[in-house]
Write a protein that holds these residues in place. Structure first.
Motif, PDB file in Angstrom:
ATOM      1  N   ILE A  74       0.886  -1.509   0.207  1.00  0.00           N
ATOM      2  CA  ILE A  74      -0.437  -0.262   0.205  1.00  0.00           C
ATOM      3  C   ILE A  74       1.106   1.316   0.156  1.00  0.00           C
ATOM      4  N   GLY A  75       0.828   2.088  -1.342  1.00  0.00           N
ATOM      5  CA  GLY A  75       1.630   3.703  -1.593  1.00  0.00           C
ATOM      6  C   GLY A  75       2.435   2.716  -1.540  1.00  0.00           C
ATOM      7  N   SER A  76       3.481   3.799  -1.789  1.00  0.00           N
ATOM      8  CA  SER A  76       5.162   3.300  -2.451  1.00  0.00           C
ATOM      9  C   SER A  76       6.089   2.953  -1.229  1.00  0.00           C
ATOM     10  N   PRO A  77       7.053   2.435  -1.611  1.00  0.00           N
ATOM     11  CA  PRO A  77       7.731   1.270  -0.727  1.00  0.00           C
ATOM     12  C   PRO A  77       8.646   2.265  -0.052  1.00  0.00           C
ATOM     13  N   ARG A  78       9.046   3.453  -0.634  1.00  0.00           N
ATOM     14  CA  ARG A  78      10.224   4.530  -0.577  1.00  0.00           C
ATOM     15  C   ARG A  78      11.580   4.480  -0.642  1.00  0.00           C
ATOM     16  N   THR A  79      11.496   3.117  -1.188  1.00  0.00           N
ATOM     17  CA  THR A  79      12.756   2.341  -1.144  1.00  0.00           C
ATOM     18  C   THR A  79      12.704   1.266  -2.234  1.00  0.00           C
ATOM     19  N   LEU A  80      14.038   0.945  -2.915  1.00  0.00           N
ATOM     20  CA  LEU A  80      13.859  -0.901  -4.072  1.00  0.00           C
ATOM     21  C   LEU A  80      14.014  -1.870  -3.197  1.00  0.00           C
ATOM     22  N   ALA A  81      14.932  -1.282  -2.100  1.00  0.00           N
ATOM     23  CA  ALA A  81      15.752  -2.394  -1.039  1.00  0.00           C
ATOM     24  C   ALA A  81      14.441  -2.957  -0.850  1.00  0.00           C
ATOM     25  N   ARG A  82      13.084  -1.804  -0.377  1.00  0.00           N
ATOM     26  CA  ARG A  82      12.446  -2.811   1.253  1.00  0.00           C
ATOM     27  C   ARG A  82      11.241  -3.277   0.102  1.00  0.00           C
ATOM     28  N   LEU A  83      11.127  -2.813  -1.164  1.00  0.00           N
ATOM     29  CA  LEU A  83      10.455  -3.350  -2.216  1.00  0.00           C
ATOM     30  C   LEU A  83      10.439  -4.436  -3.020  1.00  0.00           C
ATOM     31  N   ILE A  84      11.534  -4.922  -2.798  1.00  0.00           N
ATOM     32  CA  ILE A  84      12.138  -6.052  -3.302  1.00  0.00           C
ATOM     33  C   ILE A  84      12.620  -6.965  -2.141  1.00  0.00           C
ATOM     34  N   GLN A  85      12.858  -6.485  -0.842  1.00  0.00           N
ATOM     35  CA  GLN A  85      12.377  -7.479   1.007  1.00  0.00           C
ATOM     36  C   GLN A  85      11.145  -7.987   0.828  1.00  0.00           C
ATOM     37  N   ARG A  86      10.319  -6.962   0.761  1.00  0.00           N
ATOM     38  CA  ARG A  86       8.554  -7.177   0.992  1.00  0.00           C
ATOM     39  C   ARG A  86       8.620  -8.018  -0.280  1.00  0.00           C
ATOM     40  N   ALA A  87       8.518  -8.223  -1.693  1.00  0.00           N
ATOM     41  CA  ALA A  87       8.158  -9.089  -2.300  1.00  0.00           C
ATOM     42  C   ALA A  87       8.457 -10.260  -2.353  1.00  0.00           C
ATOM     43  N   GLY A  88       9.954 -10.601  -1.534  1.00  0.00           N
ATOM     44  CA  GLY A  88      10.664 -11.546  -1.736  1.00  0.00           C
ATOM     45  C   GLY A  88       9.810 -12.593  -0.578  1.00  0.00           C
ATOM     46  N   ARG A  89       9.034 -12.073  -0.096  1.00  0.00           N
ATOM     47  CA  ARG A  89       8.091 -12.832   1.330  1.00  0.00           C
ATOM     48  C   ARG A  89       7.076 -13.952   0.312  1.00  0.00           C
ATOM     49  N   ALA A  90       7.040 -13.573  -0.991  1.00  0.00           N
ATOM     50  CA  ALA A  90       6.374 -14.733  -1.351  1.00  0.00           C
ATOM     51  C   ALA A  90       7.079 -15.303  -3.085  1.00  0.00           C
ATOM     52  N   GLY A  91       6.747 -16.906  -2.745  1.00  0.00           N
ATOM     53  CA  GLY A  91       7.834 -17.371  -3.950  1.00  0.00           C
ATOM     54  C   GLY A  91       8.944 -17.431  -2.772  1.00  0.00           C
ATOM     55  N   HIS A  92       8.736 -17.678  -1.769  1.00  0.00           N
ATOM     56  CA  HIS A  92       9.597 -18.729  -0.911  1.00  0.00           C
ATOM     57  C   HIS A  92      10.403 -18.899  -0.929  1.00  0.00           C
ATOM     58  N   GLN A  93      11.471 -19.513  -1.944  1.00  0.00           N
ATOM     59  CA  GLN A  93      11.830 -20.801  -2.820  1.00  0.00           C
ATOM     60  C   GLN A  93      12.782 -20.290  -3.441  1.00  0.00           C
ATOM     61  N   PRO A  94      14.207 -21.365  -3.762  1.00  0.00           N
ATOM     62  CA  PRO A  94      15.078 -21.488  -4.938  1.00  0.00           C
ATOM     63  C   PRO A  94      14.371 -21.255  -6.424  1.00  0.00           C
ATOM     64  N   GLY A  95      14.553 -20.539  -6.937  1.00  0.00           N
ATOM     65  CA  GLY A  95      13.073 -21.030  -8.581  1.00  0.00           C
ATOM     66  C   GLY A  95      12.060 -20.349  -8.734  1.00  0.00           C
ATOM     67  N   ALA A  96      11.278 -19.574  -7.660  1.00  0.00           N
ATOM     68  CA  ALA A  96      10.395 -18.773  -7.290  1.00  0.00           C
ATOM     69  C   ALA A  96      10.009 -17.906  -7.784  1.00  0.00           C
ATOM     70  N   SER A  97       8.806 -16.968  -8.802  1.00  0.00           N
ATOM     71  CA  SER A  97       9.276 -16.033  -8.292  1.00  0.00           C
ATOM     72  C   SER A  97       8.473 -14.586  -7.712  1.00  0.00           C
ATOM     73  N   SER A  98       8.398 -13.712  -7.693  1.00  0.00           N
ATOM     74  CA  SER A  98       7.797 -13.202  -6.234  1.00  0.00           C
ATOM     75  C   SER A  98       7.239 -11.824  -7.298  1.00  0.00           C
ATOM     76  N   ARG A  99       6.020 -11.731  -6.617  1.00  0.00           N
ATOM     77  CA  ARG A  99       5.234 -10.718  -7.601  1.00  0.00           C
ATOM     78  C   ARG A  99       4.522 -10.076  -6.282  1.00  0.00           C
ATOM     79  N   ILE A 100       4.965  -8.633  -6.484  1.00  0.00           N
ATOM     80  CA  ILE A 100       4.046  -7.538  -5.827  1.00  0.00           C
ATOM     81  C   ILE A 100       3.321  -6.735  -6.376  1.00  0.00           C
TER      82      ILE A 100
END
Length: 803
Positions: A323-349
Motif C-alpha cells: 500500500i503506497g510507495s515503499p520509498r526505497t527499491l530495497a524495501r520493495l524487493i525485501q517485501r516482494a521476497g516474502r512471496a515465492g520464498h524458495q529457490p527458482g520461484a518468482s516473487s510478485r508484488i
C-alpha cells in the motif's frame, strides 16, 4: 564434487545444493570468513549452517552463535534448523536467547549452552557481561550475522562489530559469515563486518530471483489527487486480489495505516474473518498467532508493517500487496521476497497507489530494478554512546587492560581511527564523570584496580547496566491492557496523554475506549461506537531514497510504455499545460494565488525530510526580509510556502535567497536546532548509560526520562559545550530530522541550477498535493476530502476553460 553430509541430507529432502551454498561450505572448510549475498528464499541460512554441520567438530559446548535482528526470525530459524541438525549432528541442540527467553532458560544456558545459539545483537552483547559465559564464548567456532543489510547502517550494526571484535580476542581463528540481500555496497558491507585489515570471501547467487512489479491502476484517471486520496477507494479491487489468492501479505508503511486497512478489510464478508494484523506494538501473542496463521495457511491475509519484512519463512504466501510507495527499491524487493520464498520461484508484488503520482514511483522502481541498482547502506562512524556502553560491558565481564581494550576497539570498522585523545576522554568520563559529573558517584562506573585493570565500580552499576544493554532507545510507550485483564500491546505515551477517559480510538483492529491510566498502563474496554482516532507512532515516516527519486525524475522525462503511463498521462499533460515537469537540469518553481493566499512551490524531488528543512530555512529568511505570515507544507516531491503577501515575480530573488551563508547557523535559528539536539540527546544518553529507565514493573515515565536527560543536556551545554555526546546528538538530530547529508547535497545542487519560474493561474497537479498537506492542519466543519474535492473541481474548471 565431494559429497558432504549436507549434500546427503538435502538429497533426502528432494533438494540439491545451489552453487553459492556449496561455495560457502568450501570456503568455510578452508577457514575463511565472508559475506553471502543472495535473494530472499535462496537458502542463505542452510548455506551458513552447512559449513559447521559438514565439519568433524564435536559438540558438548557452544560452537555457533547466530545473530539475527528480529526475535520472530530467531524462533523461525530454530524451527528450521532442528531437522538438519538432528540428522547430521545427533545430540546437538539449537536454542534461542532473546528478550522473549525466560529467566530459568537463560540461567540454564549460562551453565550449559547449546551447540547452536540463535540470538539478537542486544542479547549477544549481554552475554559478554557474564564471566562464566566468556569461557563458553571462547569455544565459538563460527558467528553468523543474518540480515546484515538491516544492521549495517545503524548502531545495532556497530554493537555487532564490537561483539565480533571481543570474540576474536578469545578465538583469533573465528569464522564470521554475514548473510545479506537487497544492498548496493556489497564490498563495503563485507569489510565492515570483518573489520579493518581482514580479507574475506564475497559470494553471491549466480541467478537473480525473478521479480514482478505490478501496479493496481485506478478505474478513473484523476488529474488532481493527494496523499491518501486513492488508497481505500481501491478497497473492492484489493479484496478481489486477496480472494483470488491462497494467502496474501499486505504491507503498509506505518502502523496507523495498518490499523486503518485491517479495520476496512476485516469488515469484508469475502474474507470470512480469516485476516490478522501484525505490527511491533501488538502483544507478542497476537503477532505469534498471525505468523502461525500464515505458515499453516489458515489465514487469507495478514496486514503488516516492516515487522514482517525480514526473513521469516512463509512458504504458503503467494502474493504480496504494497500500500503506497515503499520509498526505497530495497524495501520493495525485501517485501516482494516474502512471496515465492524458495529457490527458482518468482516473487510478485502488487503496488497500490494512495495518490496518482505514486504510479510513477512504481514504474521508476521497476526500471531501477532492471538496471540492477539498489540503495547502499552507510555504516555509522564512531558513535560515542555505543562505545561508552560497550566499555562498561567488557569491564563487567572481566577486568580489562586499557591498552589491550583500545587495540580491540580499533579492530572494528566503526572505531578503526579512534584517537588516543578520545580514548582518554572515554576513560575519564566513565571513571570520574568527565568535567561536570565528578561530584556524583553514580556516574563513576569504571575504576582501575591495583594492577591497572578496569573494573565496574559496584554491584548497582552492574545490575543497572545489564538491564540497559542495547542501542534501541526505550520507546515512549505505555502498555495497553483490557480492564479485566489481558494485554493488547503498546501505544505511544504522547498519544494516550491527549486522551481523557471515555475517548475512543482504534488499536489491533478494535474500537477501544480509554477507561483510566495508571502506572504507565492504559486500561481500555471495547467501544460502543466507532473510533475517533488512530494512534500515531514515532518513526513512521519513511524517506524517499535518492536512487528512487532520481529514477522518478528520469521516468518523468522519458516514460516508457509501462501500464502506469496510461493512468498518469492526463496528470502529466495537465502539468505540462500549466507549468512543466521537474528535471535534473533546473529547479521547477511555481507561484499561484488562491483564496488562501500566495503560493510559492519548489520541486527539488529530494524527499520530505530535506524539503521540510529547506522550507523552514526559506520561511525564516523571508520573514526576516519582510513581516508576513507563512505556512510551510512539504512532501517527497517538493515544498510550498503559503504567504499572506504576494511573492516577488523574480527568479533572481529566489536564487539570492537560496544562497544564504552558514547552513548550521541558519538551522539553529530556523529549526531551533538546539531543541532538536536536546530531544535526540535523550536516546544518546540512554545508550551511553547516563539515565536509568527503571526496574521491571517500576519503570520511569517518558516525562521523567526527558526531565533527567534534559537536565544533563543543559548542564553539559553550559559547563562542557565540547562534550562528544552533545556533538553526537547534534549530528544525529540533523541526520534524522533533515537527512543531513542529502540536505547539504541538495542545497549545493539548487544553488547551481537555473530556475524555471512559472506563474500559474491555478495549482498544478504537482502543487495540489502540497496544498492538501497544508489543508490537513486547518480546522473546519467540513471533512478534508470535501474541502479538497471542491478545490480540485475549481482547478479542473479553470484548466478546461484555459484549454
Amino acid at each position: 564434487m565431494t559429497q558432504t553430509p549436507m549434500h546427503h541430507w538435502m538429497a533426502d529432502q528432494g533438494m540439491a545444493p545451489l552453487t553459492h551454498q556449496a561455495a560457502l561450505w568450501t570456503a568455510w572448510s578452508e577457514g575463511q570468513s565472508g559475506l553471502l549475498h543472495a535473494p530472499t528464499g535462496h537458502g542463505k541460512s542452510l548455506a551458513a549452517l552447512g559449513g559447521l554441520l559438514n565439519s568433524t567438530i564435536t559438540g558438548g559446548r557452544l560452537r555457533m552463535l547466530w545473530i539475527t535482528p528480529m526475535r520472530a526470525l530467531a524462533a523461525d530459524l530454530q524451527q528450521a534448523f532442528e531437522a538438519p541438525v538432528a540428522a547430521i549432528k545427533p545430540g546437538w541442540s539449537v536454542e534461542c536467547r532473546t528478550g522473549d527467553t525466560g529467566q530459568s532458560q537463560r540461567s540454564r544456558q549460562r551453565r550449559k549452552p547449546p551447540e547452536i545459539l540463535i540470538t539478537t545483537p542486544e542479547s549477544a552483547s549481554l552475554l559478554l557481561t557474564y564471566r562464566d559465559m566468556l569461557t563458553h564464548l571462547a569455544g565459538v567456532d563460527t558467528v553468523v550475522v543474518d540480515e546484515w543489510h538491516e544492521l549495517l547502517g545503524n548502531k545495532r550494526g556497530v554493537q555487532t562489530q564490537l561483539l565480533l571484535a571481543a570474540l576474536r580476542v578469545a578465538n583469533p581463528s573465528l569464522r564470521v559469515w554475514g548473510l545479506s540481500a537487497t544492498i548496493g555496497n556489497l564490498e563495503e558491507a563485507r569489510d565492515v563486518l570483518l573489520g579493518p585489515g581482514r580479507d574475506g570471501a564475497l559470494l553471491a547467487a549466480t541467478s537473480q530471483k525473478p521479480l514482478v512489479i505490478e501496479s493496481l491502476l485506478p478505474d478513473t484517471q484523476d488529474r488532481l489527487t493527494w496523499a491518501g486520496h486513492l488508497g481505500l477507494r481501491l478497497l473492492p479491487r484489493i479484496v478481489e486480489q486477496i480472494t483470488a489468492a491462497r494467502s496474501t501479505l499486505l504491507f503498509t508503511n506505518t502502523r496507523s495505516q495498518a490499523e486503518r486497512w485491517f479495520e476496512a478489510l476485516a469488515c469484508t464478508e469475502a474474507l470470512d474473518g480469516r485476516i490478522a494484523l501484525h505490527h511491533g506494538s501488538l502483544d507478542r501473542s497476537l503477532r505469534d498467532a498471525a505468523e502461525q496463521g500464515l505458515k499453516t495457511g489458515s489465514l487469507r491475509c495478514v496486514v503488516s508493517t516492516s515487522s514482517l519484512d525480514l526473513g521469516v519463512d512463509f512458504s504458503p504466501v503467494d502474493q504480496v500487496i504494497q500500500i503506497g510507495s515503499p520509498r526505497t527499491l530495497a524495501r520493495l524487493i525485501q517485501r516482494a521476497g516474502r512471496a515465492g520464498h524458495q529457490p527458482g520461484a518468482s516473487s510478485r508484488i502488487l503496488c497500490v497507489p494512495t495518490h496518482t503520482l505514486e504510479l510513477a514511483e512504481f514504474a521508476a522502481a521497476r526500471r531501477l530494478w532492471a538496471s540492477g541498482r539498489v540503495e547502499a547502506r552507510q555504516p555509522p562512524n564512531e558513535p560515542i554512546d555505543v562505545l561508552l556502553q560497550h566499555v562498561v560491558t567488557r569491564c563487567l565481564g572481566q577486568p580489562q587492560r586499557p591498552d589491550a581494550l583500545l587495540a580491540e576497539l580499533r579492530q572494528t570498522h566503526a572505531y578503526r581511527h579512534l584517537s588516543d585523545a578520545r580514548w582518554d576522554w572515554v576513560l575519564d568520563f566513565l571513571g570520574r564523570g568527565g568535567e561536570v559529573l565528578r561530584a556524583y558517584p553514580e556516574y563513576h562506573r569504571v575504576r582501575a584496580d591495583a594492577h591497572g585493570h578496569l573494573r565496574v565500580s559496584n554491584a548497582t552499576v552492574a545490575r543497572r547496566h545489564r538491564m540497559m544493554v542495547g542501542t534501541i532507545a526505550a520507546d515512549a510507550t505505555m502498555r495497553l491492557r483490557w480492564l479485566k485483564g489481558g494485554s493488547l500491546g503498546h501505544v505511544e505515551e504522547a498519544f494516550i496523554s491527549r486522551l481523557k477517559p471515555g475517548d475512543q480510538f482504534l488499536f489491533s483492529g478494535r474500537a477501544l475506549e480509554l477507561v483510566r491510566v495508571r502506572e504507565l498502563t492504559a486500561y481500555v474496554r471495547r467501544a460502543r461506537r466507532r473510533r475517533v482516532a488512530v494512534p500515531r507512532w514515532a518513526g513512521g515516516r519513511l524517506p524517499l531514497s535518492e536512487a528512487l527519486s532520481t529514477a522518478f525524475i528520469d521516468w518523468l522525462a522519458k516514460p516508457d510504455a509501462a501500464p502506469e503511463y496510461a493512468a498518469l498521462a492526463p496528470l502529466l499533460r495537465l502539468q505540462q499545460q500549466v507549468s512543466s515537469l521537474p528535471s535534473h537540469e533546473s529547479l521547477l518553481v511555481e507561484t499561484t494565488r488562491s483564496r488562501e493566499g500566495w503560493h510559492l512551490a519548489l520541486f527539488p524531488c529530494a524527499g520530505q525530510a530535506v524539503h521540510e528543512g529547506l522550507g523552514a530555512c526559506l520561511a525564516w529568511l523571508v520573514t526576516r526580509q519582510q513581516a508576513r505570515s507563512i505556512t510551510v507544507a512539504s512532501n517527497d516531491y517538493g515544498l510550498e510556502l503559503l504567504s499572506s503577501k504576494p511573492w516577488p515575480d523574480d527568479s533572481a530573488w529566489l536564487a539570492q535567497l537560496l544562497d544564504f551563508g552558514s547552513v548550521e547557523d541558519l538551522l539553529t535559528e530556523a529549526l531551533n536546532a538546539t531543541e532538536l539536539s536536546k530531544r535526540q540527546f535523550r536516546d544518546v544518553a540512554q545508550t551511553a548509560g547516563l539515565v536509568f529507565t527503571g526496574y521491571p514493573g517500576r519503570g520511569k515515565s517518558t516525562r521523567q526520562v526527558q526531565m533527567s536527560t534534559g537536565l544533563l543536556f543543559d548542564v553539559f551545554a553550559r559547563y562542557d559545550p565540547d562534550n562528544p555526546l552533545l556533538m553526537q546528538a547534534s549530528l544525529e538530530s540533523r541526520r534524522q530530522a533533515l537527512d543531513w547529508g542529502r540536505f547539504q547535497q541538495t542545497l549545493t545542487r539548487l544553488r547551481r541550477q537555473p530556475i524555471r519560474w512559472h506563474a500559474t493561474e491555478s495549482l498544478s497537479p504537482f502543487a495540489f498535493p502540497l496544498y492538501a498537506e497544508a489543508q490537513r492542519q486547518q480546522l473546519s466543519s467540513e471533512s478534508l476530502a470535501e474541502r479538497l474535492q471542491r478545490a480540485a473541481e475549481l482547478i479542473e474548471r479553470r484548466a478546461s476553460h484555459a484549454a
